[in-house]
Design an enzyme around this catalytic site. Structure first.
Site, mmCIF file in Angstrom:
data_model
loop_
_atom_site.group_PDB
_atom_site.id
_atom_site.type_symbol
_atom_site.label_atom_id
_atom_site.label_comp_id
_atom_site.label_asym_id
_atom_site.label_seq_id
_atom_site.Cartn_x
_atom_site.Cartn_y
_atom_site.Cartn_z
ATOM 1 N N GLY A 38 -2.253 10.670 2.059
ATOM 2 C CA GLY A 38 -1.629 11.536 3.065
ATOM 3 C C GLY A 38 -0.391 10.907 3.676
ATOM 4 C CE LYS A 104 22.076 8.531 4.251
ATOM 5 N NZ LYS A 104 20.900 8.036 3.486
ATOM 6 N N PRO A 124 30.224 8.494 0.290
ATOM 7 C CG PRO A 124 31.995 9.797 -0.500
ATOM 8 C CD PRO A 124 31.375 8.434 -0.622
ATOM 9 C CB VAL A 211 -10.759 7.424 -2.920
ATOM 10 C CG1 VAL A 211 -11.105 7.279 -4.394
ATOM 11 C CG2 VAL A 211 -10.421 8.871 -2.586
ATOM 12 C CG LEU A 359 5.689 4.071 -1.787
ATOM 13 C CD1 LEU A 359 5.174 3.374 -0.532
ATOM 14 C CD2 LEU A 359 7.069 3.522 -2.166
HETATM 15 C C1 LIG Z 1 11.104 -1.108 3.440
HETATM 16 C C2 LIG Z 1 11.107 0.293 2.926
HETATM 17 C C3 LIG Z 1 12.120 1.177 3.338
HETATM 18 C C4 LIG Z 1 12.155 2.489 2.825
HETATM 19 N N1 LIG Z 1 13.173 3.300 3.171
HETATM 20 C C5 LIG Z 1 13.263 4.534 2.601
HETATM 21 C C6 LIG Z 1 14.330 5.418 2.907
HETATM 22 O O1 LIG Z 1 15.215 5.117 3.696
HETATM 23 N N2 LIG Z 1 14.342 6.617 2.315
HETATM 24 C C7 LIG Z 1 13.375 7.032 1.435
HETATM 25 O O2 LIG Z 1 13.451 8.127 0.881
HETATM 26 N N3 LIG Z 1 12.326 6.227 1.191
HETATM 27 C C8 LIG Z 1 12.248 5.007 1.723
HETATM 28 N N4 LIG Z 1 11.177 4.213 1.449
HETATM 29 C C9 LIG Z 1 10.098 4.740 0.622
HETATM 30 C C10 LIG Z 1 9.221 5.673 1.433
HETATM 31 O O3 LIG Z 1 8.734 4.992 2.573
HETATM 32 C C11 LIG Z 1 8.052 6.164 0.593
HETATM 33 O O4 LIG Z 1 8.525 6.626 -0.644
HETATM 34 C C12 LIG Z 1 7.349 7.308 1.282
HETATM 35 O O5 LIG Z 1 6.984 6.961 2.577
HETATM 36 C C13 LIG Z 1 6.132 7.747 0.503
HETATM 37 O O6 LIG Z 1 5.108 6.826 0.595
HETATM 38 P P1 LIG Z 1 3.726 7.226 -0.069
HETATM 39 O O7 LIG Z 1 3.260 8.478 0.529
HETATM 40 O O8 LIG Z 1 3.886 7.150 -1.538
HETATM 41 O O9 LIG Z 1 2.764 6.015 0.324
HETATM 42 P P2 LIG Z 1 2.059 5.661 1.718
HETATM 43 O O10 LIG Z 1 2.863 6.052 2.887
HETATM 44 O O11 LIG Z 1 1.691 4.211 1.602
HETATM 45 O O12 LIG Z 1 0.719 6.533 1.746
HETATM 46 C C14 LIG Z 1 -0.413 6.178 1.000
HETATM 47 C C15 LIG Z 1 -1.552 7.089 1.398
HETATM 48 O O13 LIG Z 1 -2.648 6.811 0.542
HETATM 49 C C16 LIG Z 1 -3.830 6.781 1.305
HETATM 50 N N5 LIG Z 1 -4.827 5.935 0.651
HETATM 51 C C17 LIG Z 1 -4.671 4.662 0.194
HETATM 52 N N6 LIG Z 1 -5.839 4.214 -0.310
HETATM 53 C C18 LIG Z 1 -6.735 5.231 -0.178
HETATM 54 C C19 LIG Z 1 -8.117 5.385 -0.496
HETATM 55 N N7 LIG Z 1 -8.827 4.405 -1.036
HETATM 56 N N8 LIG Z 1 -8.723 6.567 -0.218
HETATM 57 C C20 LIG Z 1 -8.023 7.597 0.348
HETATM 58 N N9 LIG Z 1 -6.722 7.491 0.662
HETATM 59 C C21 LIG Z 1 -6.087 6.326 0.409
HETATM 60 C C22 LIG Z 1 -3.399 6.213 2.652
HETATM 61 O O14 LIG Z 1 -4.329 6.550 3.672
HETATM 62 C C23 LIG Z 1 -2.052 6.898 2.829
HETATM 63 O O15 LIG Z 1 -2.255 8.152 3.416
HETATM 64 C C24 LIG Z 1 11.127 2.915 1.956
HETATM 65 C C25 LIG Z 1 10.091 2.048 1.599
HETATM 66 C C26 LIG Z 1 10.081 0.754 2.059
HETATM 67 C C27 LIG Z 1 8.981 -0.169 1.630
#
Ligand SMILES: Cc1cc2nc3c(=O)[nH]c(=O)nc-3n(C[C@H](O)[C@H](O)[C@H](O)COP(=O)(O)OP(=O)(O)OC[C@H]3O[C@@H](n4cnc5c(N)ncnc54)[C@H](O)[C@@H]3O)c2cc1C
Length: 537
Positions: A38, A104, A124, A211, A359
């Site tokens: 989420g 932006k 840009p 999970v 990610l």
């Molecule tokens: C330093 C940094 C800067 C960034 N800056 C940018 C930016 O400027 N612009 C941009 O587009 N992106 C940026 N990103 C990337 C961006 O943050 C991510 O792509 C975005 O937030 C999506 O993350 P996610 O949902 O894949 O993972 P997460 O936010 O890590 O979510 C993972 C989810 O999985 C769930 N989960 C994990 N294990 C389990 C389990 N066992 N059972 C049930 N649920 C589980 C967690 O509860 C959570 O809800 C940046 C990333 C980093 C590291």
């Protein structure tokens, strides 16, 4: 319409939902979809899937662990995020205030190059207005590349640069006939909460649960998942949005991961907010640091700041100290957040009955804020394949090749920031410029540039430099000052364009815009029927 020569390709973008793509005979194997995770990836995917699938009777669940938090960073976007909200029928005036969002215009890169006159440049988001000045920019960059002393700094040619300089929001007055291309800054946690609320309102089912185990069937597909709370949840299709953990696609299905660490050295980050005053800038600033770079992102409520660095060259303590010093917060008790980054991609984003998004599918460091675009494209392309009834093995191969190409193209653009740097102050920057691990496409692009020839045509045709338009490639190569060190007086043809005239044009155009601080207080309704046609070359 003005034409600008044989290499131009026109990029027509429409935000309107594409009715032609709705024949949709959904395959019977897609009746129930479970998204695990989420974070932004989980909720953006849920929204895109809800829009396409709910009305066809497909159930969509999002499971989220109460014990594992979201990454909670990711505060900048590309202009494509605008298409995401528009397609879902969500107005800026609704979502932006809830997410402390700002407009932006692009990104300023400070201190990446030491070449005189090029120590700071702007990348840009090019707009239709720039059709009037793109030719001049490319002409001047080309002339300078051939040794002529003419101005080729992108800042001087793009309306977005002028607006960013003046802290203007890229939303023109209603009377202005052109729309402009812009992205957003936002609070990542609030955006996740907002999308969660909207997805549930639209019929997605939310289930907080952790999970613990992924069960495979006899064919090796995912049959169900078991939760810590004791439930077994079966589905036809699973989406892995578990972040860097990659629980389903990587861990359970064993899909290999290709690291980009040979090309991109940064693997860590440290972040901390600072207060923002009344005046709100309209750009991201990326400042070169000793062992990486720092982002400065203005929201309505605060600045987000973070230092992305390589742990091979610098410890977390050193990075935090350098970040704090740069923010004037050395003695401030406010805590900093440390993060690890796994940079690379999976070999197959869609493997068996599982898709990885966010990610969990891979990550390229946030220098150009592209991660949300990957999420959007991965989820939307999947919808397009399913709606076309195209879900066999051959389709998966085509799909994976397309997403991989997107990753490789973005990686090449990011690598160029490092490869073209001219700093010599630390081992880190010297290693970045000495790095020879370049793709063939990138080698070809550099070789054309260094030979003094134009990269416009091969980039416009997307034979090299894939995923980025000509404006971006010229902005980075020219912006970093990749020109001969000794310059001569330009010929009359080379000095054809008067930069002062362009200055006046940009200044006059900028009168049709208002300060960001005023616009975000009262976000105007969506601009309707303005022309968005821009040249992609
Ligand atoms: C330093 C940094 C800067 C960034 N800056 C940018 C930016 O400027 N612009 C941009 O587009 N992106 C940026 N990103 C990337 C961006 O943050 C991510 O792509 C975005 O937030 C999506 O993350 P996610 O949902 O894949 O993972 P997460 O936010 O890590 O979510 C993972 C989810 O999985 C769930 N989960 C994990 N294990 C389990 C389990 N066992 N059972 C049930 N649920 C589980 C967690 O509860 C959570 O809800 C940046 C990333 C980093 C590291």
């Amino acid at each position: 319409m003005k034409t600008i020569g044989p290499t131009a390709t026109v990029f027509n973008h429409s935000y309107a939902p594409d009715a032609s793509k709705r024949p949709a005979k959904i395959p019977p194997t897609f009746r129930k979809i479970v998204i695990v995770g989420g974070g932004t990836a989980g909720w953006m995917t849920a929204m895109i899937f809800a829009d396409a699938f709910l009305r066809k009777g497909i159930e969509i669940f999002v499971l989220e662990s109460p014990a594992v938090g979201i990454i909670g960073v990711g505060e900048g976007s590309t202009p494509w995020l605008r298409g995401f909200f528009d397609k879902l029928g969500i107005e800026e005036s609704e979502w932006m205030p809830e997410c402390n969002a700002t407009y932006k215009c692009g990104i300023t890169f400070d201190g990446w190059s030491t070449r005189p006159g090029y120590t700071s440049y702007f990348h840009p988001f090019a707009s239709m207005l720039d059709n009037l000045t793109m030719t001049q920019f490319v002409h001047n960059a080309q002339a300078r590349l051939n040794g002529a002393d003419v101005c080729a700094l992108p800042n001087r040619f793009f309306i977005a640069a002028r607006l960013a300089e003046k802290h203007m929001a890229p939303r023109p007055e209603r009377t202005f006939p052109f729309d402009v291309w812009y992205g957003y800054h936002f609070d990542a946690v609030l955006l996740g909460q907002y999308l969660h609320k909207k997805a549930v309102e639209r019929g997605v089912v939310y289930k907080p649960c952790h999970v613990e185990h992924v069960q495979l069937d006899g064919n090796g597909d995912i049959a169900s998942i078991r939760t810590k709370e004791g439930e077994t949840i079966a589905a036809d299709f699973f989406v892995d949005c578990t972040g860097f953990a990659g629980l389903l696609l990587q861990k359970a299905l064993g899909t290999p991961f290709v690291s980009f660490s040979e090309n991109l050295f940064n693997d860590s980050a440290v972040a901390m907010p600072t207060p923002i005053g009344d005046d709100i800038p309209s750009q991201t600033i990326s400042v070169a640091m000793k062992h990486g770079w720092k982002w400065i992102i203005p929201l309505t409520s605060r600045y987000g700041n973070g230092y992305v660095y390589s742990s091979a060259f610098c410890s977390p303590d050193e990075a935090e100290k350098e970040l704090r010093a740069s923010l004037g917060m050395l003695d401030d008790p406010a805590p900093a957040r440390h993060l690890k980054m796994r940079v690379g991609r999976v070999t197959k984003h869609w493997n068996r009955n599982c898709l990885a998004v966010g990610l969990a599918q891979g990550f390229i460091e946030p220098l150009e804020a592209t991660a949300l675009l990957f999420i959007q494209r991965t989820a939307q392309a999947f919808v397009d394949f399913v709606e076309a009834g195209d879900v066999g093995e051959a389709a998966k191969e085509r799909y994976n090749a397309r997403i991989n190409e997107h990753f490789e193209g973005t990686r090449d653009y990011i690598v160029t920031h490092y490869k073209t740097n001219s700093r010599t102050d630390t081992d880190y920057w010297r290693a970045c410029s000495a790095n020879g691990n370049l793709s063939d496409s990138l080698k070809e692009l550099y070789s054309i540039w260094l030979s003094g020839h134009s990269i416009a045509q091969p980039v416009a045709e997307q034979r090299i430099g894939k995923g980025y338009p000509v404006a971006s490639w010229y902005s980075i190569m020219a912006g970093m000052g990749c020109f001969p060190p000794r310059l001569r007086k330009p010929t009359a043809a080379e000095a054809h364009y008067d930069v002062d005239e362009i200055d006046n044009l940009l200044e006059r155009s900028s009168m049709n815009f208002r300060p960001q601080k005023d616009v975000v207080k009262r976000i105007p309704p969506k601009a309707k029927e303005k022309s968005l046609q821009i040249y992609f070359w």
